[in-house]
Design a protein around this motif. Structure first.
Motif, PDB file in Angstrom:
ATOM      1  N   GLN A 212       0.802  -1.219   0.000  1.00 23.08           N
ATOM      2  CA  GLN A 212       0.000   0.000   0.000  1.00 23.08           C
ATOM      3  C   GLN A 212       0.843   1.280   0.000  1.00 23.08           C
ATOM      4  OE1 GLN A 212      -2.706  -1.663   3.294  1.00 23.08           O
ATOM      5  NE2 GLN A 212      -4.134  -0.485   2.053  1.00 23.08           N
TER       6      GLN A 212
ATOM      7  N   HIS B 126       1.001  -9.159   4.901  1.00 19.87           N
ATOM      8  CA  HIS B 126      -0.156  -8.283   4.706  1.00 19.87           C
ATOM      9  C   HIS B 126      -0.520  -8.379   3.219  1.00 19.87           C
ATOM     10  CE1 HIS B 126      -2.311  -4.600   6.599  1.00 19.87           C
ATOM     11  NE2 HIS B 126      -2.898  -4.844   5.445  1.00 19.87           N
ATOM     12  N   TRP B 127      -0.753  -9.630   2.784  1.00 18.03           N
ATOM     13  CA  TRP B 127      -1.448  -9.951   1.544  1.00 18.03           C
ATOM     14  C   TRP B 127      -0.617 -10.024   0.264  1.00 18.03           C
ATOM     15  CZ3 TRP B 127      -6.251  -6.246   2.240  1.00 18.03           C
ATOM     16  CH2 TRP B 127      -6.850  -6.520   3.482  1.00 18.03           C
TER      17      TRP B 127
ATOM     18  N   ASN C 103      -1.892 -10.515   8.727  1.00 13.58           N
ATOM     19  CA  ASN C 103      -2.922  -9.498   8.832  1.00 13.58           C
ATOM     20  C   ASN C 103      -4.225 -10.030   8.240  1.00 13.58           C
ATOM     21  OD1 ASN C 103      -3.833  -6.581   9.170  1.00 13.58           O
ATOM     22  ND2 ASN C 103      -4.337  -6.954   7.019  1.00 13.58           N
ATOM     23  N   GLU C 104      -5.261 -10.090   9.038  1.00 10.21           N
ATOM     24  CA  GLU C 104      -6.616 -10.404   8.576  1.00 10.21           C
ATOM     25  C   GLU C 104      -6.698 -11.594   7.611  1.00 10.21           C
ATOM     26  OE1 GLU C 104      -8.384  -6.865   6.939  1.00 10.21           O
ATOM     27  OE2 GLU C 104      -8.253  -5.762   8.805  1.00 10.21           O
TER      28      GLU C 104
ATOM     29  N   ASN D   4      -8.195  -5.516  14.302  1.00 13.42           N
ATOM     30  CA  ASN D   4      -8.478  -4.375  13.425  1.00 13.42           C
ATOM     31  C   ASN D   4      -9.966  -4.112  13.508  1.00 13.42           C
ATOM     32  OD1 ASN D   4      -5.822  -4.523  12.725  1.00 13.42           O
ATOM     33  ND2 ASN D   4      -6.172  -5.206  10.612  1.00 13.42           N
TER      34      ASN D   4
ATOM     35  N   TYR E 206     -13.127  -1.549  12.291  1.00  9.18           N
ATOM     36  CA  TYR E 206     -13.627  -0.426  11.501  1.00  9.18           C
ATOM     37  C   TYR E 206     -15.096  -0.120  11.786  1.00  9.18           C
ATOM     38  CZ  TYR E 206      -9.155  -0.234   9.271  1.00  9.18           C
ATOM     39  OH  TYR E 206      -7.805  -0.077   9.071  1.00  9.18           O
TER      40      TYR E 206
ATOM     41  N   TRP F  12     -18.936   2.773   5.361  1.00  5.57           N
ATOM     42  CA  TRP F  12     -18.956   1.990   6.600  1.00  5.57           C
ATOM     43  C   TRP F  12     -19.561   2.836   7.721  1.00  5.57           C
ATOM     44  CZ3 TRP F  12     -13.091   0.211   6.341  1.00  5.57           C
ATOM     45  CH2 TRP F  12     -12.941  -0.659   5.263  1.00  5.57           C
TER      46      TRP F  12
ATOM     47  N   GLU G 143      -5.352  -1.782  13.996  1.00  6.91           N
ATOM     48  CA  GLU G 143      -5.831  -0.832  12.977  1.00  6.91           C
ATOM     49  C   GLU G 143      -7.172  -0.284  13.421  1.00  6.91           C
ATOM     50  OE1 GLU G 143      -6.261  -2.278   8.930  1.00  6.91           O
ATOM     51  OE2 GLU G 143      -4.302  -3.257   9.039  1.00  6.91           O
TER      52      GLU G 143
ATOM     53  N   TRP H 204      -4.942   3.496  11.614  1.00  8.90           N
ATOM     54  CA  TRP H 204      -4.813   3.286  10.172  1.00  8.90           C
ATOM     55  C   TRP H 204      -5.322   4.541   9.494  1.00  8.90           C
ATOM     56  CZ3 TRP H 204      -2.484  -0.472   7.357  1.00  8.90           C
ATOM     57  CH2 TRP H 204      -2.600  -0.326   5.966  1.00  8.90           C
TER      58      TRP H 204
ATOM     59  N   GLU I 248      -5.565   1.820  -1.532  1.00  7.53           N
ATOM     60  CA  GLU I 248      -6.585   1.096  -0.772  1.00  7.53           C
ATOM     61  C   GLU I 248      -7.127  -0.090  -1.592  1.00  7.53           C
ATOM     62  OE1 GLU I 248      -7.400   0.725   2.250  1.00  7.53           O
ATOM     63  OE2 GLU I 248      -9.183  -0.461   1.851  1.00  7.53           O
ATOM     64  N   TRP I 249      -6.254  -1.048  -1.854  1.00  5.05           N
ATOM     65  CA  TRP I 249      -6.611  -2.312  -2.498  1.00  5.05           C
ATOM     66  C   TRP I 249      -7.484  -2.095  -3.730  1.00  5.05           C
ATOM     67  CZ3 TRP I 249      -2.860  -4.928  -0.695  1.00  5.05           C
ATOM     68  CH2 TRP I 249      -2.458  -4.794   0.608  1.00  5.05           C
TER      69      TRP I 249
ATOM     70  N   PHE J 161      -7.278   7.298   3.808  1.00  5.97           N
ATOM     71  CA  PHE J 161      -7.341   6.891   5.217  1.00  5.97           C
ATOM     72  C   PHE J 161      -6.284   7.586   6.077  1.00  5.97           C
ATOM     73  CE2 PHE J 161      -9.821   3.178   3.846  1.00  5.97           C
ATOM     74  CZ  PHE J 161     -10.580   2.873   4.966  1.00  5.97           C
TER      75      PHE J 161
HETATM   76  C1  FCB Z   1      -7.951  -3.348   6.481  1.00  5.12           C
HETATM   77  C2  FCB Z   1      -6.596  -3.645   5.888  1.00  5.12           C
HETATM   78  C3  FCB Z   1      -5.755  -2.432   5.618  1.00  5.12           C
HETATM   79  C4  FCB Z   1      -6.578  -1.302   5.069  1.00  5.12           C
HETATM   80  C5  FCB Z   1      -7.798  -1.057   5.939  1.00  5.12           C
HETATM   81  C6  FCB Z   1      -8.654   0.107   5.484  1.00  5.12           C
HETATM   82  O1  FCB Z   1      -8.813  -4.395   6.226  1.00  5.12           O
HETATM   83  O2  FCB Z   1      -5.868  -4.489   6.753  1.00  5.12           O
HETATM   84  O3  FCB Z   1      -4.710  -2.790   4.752  1.00  5.12           O
HETATM   85  O4  FCB Z   1      -6.913  -1.515   3.762  1.00  5.12           O
HETATM   86  O5  FCB Z   1      -8.577  -2.214   5.975  1.00  5.12           O
END
Ligand code: FCB
Length: 462
Positions: free
Chosen positions: A29, A130-131, A174-175, A308, A310, A339, A367, A415, A422-423, A431
């Motif tokens: 990222q 982290h992916w 991560n996740e 994490n 959100y 969100w 995060e 975060w 952002e993916w 962010f």
């Molecule tokens: C999370 C991710 C991070 C970022 C935030 C907004 O799911 O771990 O990389 O994209 O969301």
């Protein structure tokens, strides 16, 4: 809740004295420099250059160029006053071929970054995955393929060995829900597949990879001594939904919604099984390919649990849905991601995790933050983001409430340090606490950056 009233204004100095404030990013990222110093290709390189996968065809090729600009970013972190920086190590920089030889130039980047952090008194918190899986490993079957877990163990062992004098806090994954479900089930993330069976196999192999990495950590760094001061944990994005009403159907639906979203990733860390209720109810769904001994590996003791957070979903029963539940609208205001802003949900989330785990592991929020449609002032020198300031204030308050009510929350990473890729949304979502100008790479701290600085220094009322 304890007997706080609305009249008691609390300040950030009410957080425990050794509370760890940090900021977070991830390699693909922010780093850019995808072709430099022998870095191999990752699944996100391949995914983002596939037309239609990422908005506007954006890629992480350059991003905010942290690979070259890390000294400036570390200086900004020092001015912010954070105690730790959570970044991630790009596997394809360390092992361009996914296995075997280590690329010293890739390793060197993370050494230089950590040295710079240490010079400024900031702890180096590294996430190992982290992916950004090396593309060669995806070509060999990716996470649905059991062997990938063992490849991850070898990569993790190399990082422990080579970076043990540089890293102060380790996070294995991560996740994993996102890697498995968004990557192999829904197709919204790399590698972009849509196959439920493969996605649960991927989820299991990710969990196994985590456990194998924790074992490798013990064999590389021992069980005591100076390097054991760098704790190891995992970061999850568990969801603890609120039922839409108190009707038994909705309450049960919200509980069931946690099976594959939360319990699958949480229970095995504590020695439990994957959610048997789910596979009993859906015989057509293929359970993950668990081998004898796997669950013991996954339950290897860790030092902390990273969360994490959100938003908190609201779930209602729905007979027409194949799984019997659906997400419903709530009254909350929303962020630029759509969100809902649910700070009390963070309070409930921390309580749930703490109680369900019987207080086994200390918690970190690894995060939390929000995307807002930020713009620079006409002078180009400031960025007013009052909605992010309120978002953070409300979530910090909820975290403090949870601590005061007994949750052992040790730290909080916002975060993100800076706007970034952002993916699948590319650069369309911001962010950051710092505004990134993607044309000239200028960094402009937003109001929320100055707000967090006051919170960290303990002078800010919550
Ligand atoms: C999370 C991710 C991070 C970022 C935030 C907004 O799911 O771990 O990389 O994209 O969301």
């Amino acid at each position: 809740m304890s007997n706080r009233t609305n009249h008691t204004r609390r300040s950030s100095s009410d957080f425990p004295e050794d509370f760890l404030w940090g900021v977070a990013t991830a390699s693909y990222q922010v780093e850019g420099a995808v072709g430099e110093d022998g870095r191999g290709e990752s699944i996100w390189d391949a995914f983002s250059r596939t037309p239609g996968r990422v908005r506007h065809g954006h890629t992480g090729n350059v991003s905010v160029d942290q690979y070259h600009r890390y000294p400036e970013d570390v200086r900004l972190m020092a001015d912010l006053g954070v105690g730790a920086y959570r970044y991630s190590i790009a596997w394809p920089r360390i092992q361009p071929e996914g296995t075997g030889a280590i690329n010293p130039r890739g390793l060197d980047y993370y050494k230089r970054l950590s040295d710079e952090l240490h010079r400024q008194g900031i702890r180096s918190a590294a996430t190992l995955y982290h992916w950004d899986l090396p593309q060669v490993l995806e070509d060999a079957g990716g996470w649905p393929h059991r062997d990938t877990a063992y490849r991850f163990r070898d990569y993790a062992a190399a990082c422990f060995r080579e970076l043990k004098d540089h890293v102060d806090m380790w996070i294995t994954l991560n996740e994993p829900w996102c890697s498995a479900v968004l990557g192999y089930g829904v197709g919204e993330h790399a590698p972009g597949l849509r196959d439920r069976t493969r996605s649960w196999a991927a989820a299991h192999h990710l969990m196994l990879a985590h456990g194998l990495a924790v074992q490798a950590y013990r064999s590389e760094l021992g069980t005591s001594g100076v390097h054991r001061k760098a704790p190891i944990g995992i970061t999850h994005n568990l969801e603890t939904p609120r039922p839409a009403t108190q009707r038994p159907g909705d309450v049960e639906a919200a509980d069931r919604a946690m099976d594959m979203r939360t319990r699958f990733f949480f229970d095995p860390l504590l020695g439990g099984p994957y959610p048997e209720r789910h596979f009993a109810a859906y015989p057509k769904e293929t359970p993950p390919p668990v081998h004898e001994g796997d669950m013991e590996v996954i339950a290897e003791p860790i030092d902390f649990l990273g969360l994490n957070f959100y938003w908190e979903p609201v779930i209602a029963a729905d007979r027409d849905d194949p799984e019997g539940f659906r997400l419903v609208e709530s009254h909350h205001k929303t962020t630029d991601m759509g969100w809902p802003v649910t700070p009390r949900g963070l309070y409930r989330h921390l309580q749930w995790v703490w109680k369900e785990s019987g207080g086994r592991y200390p918690l970190y929020i690894t995060e939390n933050g929000c995307a807002m449609p930020d713009e620079l002032t006409p002078s180009g020198l400031r960025c007013h983001d009052p909605r992010r300031v309120s978002y953070l204030r409300e979530h910090f308050t909820a975290a403090l409430d949870a601590i005061e009510d007994g949750v052992d929350l040790r730290g909080y990473f916002v975060w993100s340090l800076i706007d970034n890729f952002e993916w699948s949304y590319g650069y369309t979502k911001r962010f950051g606490l710092i505004y990134a100008d993607y044309v000239d790479q200028r960094r402009v701290p937003k109001d929320s950056y100055y707000y967090l600085r006051e919170v960290i220094s303990g002078v800010e009322e919550l």
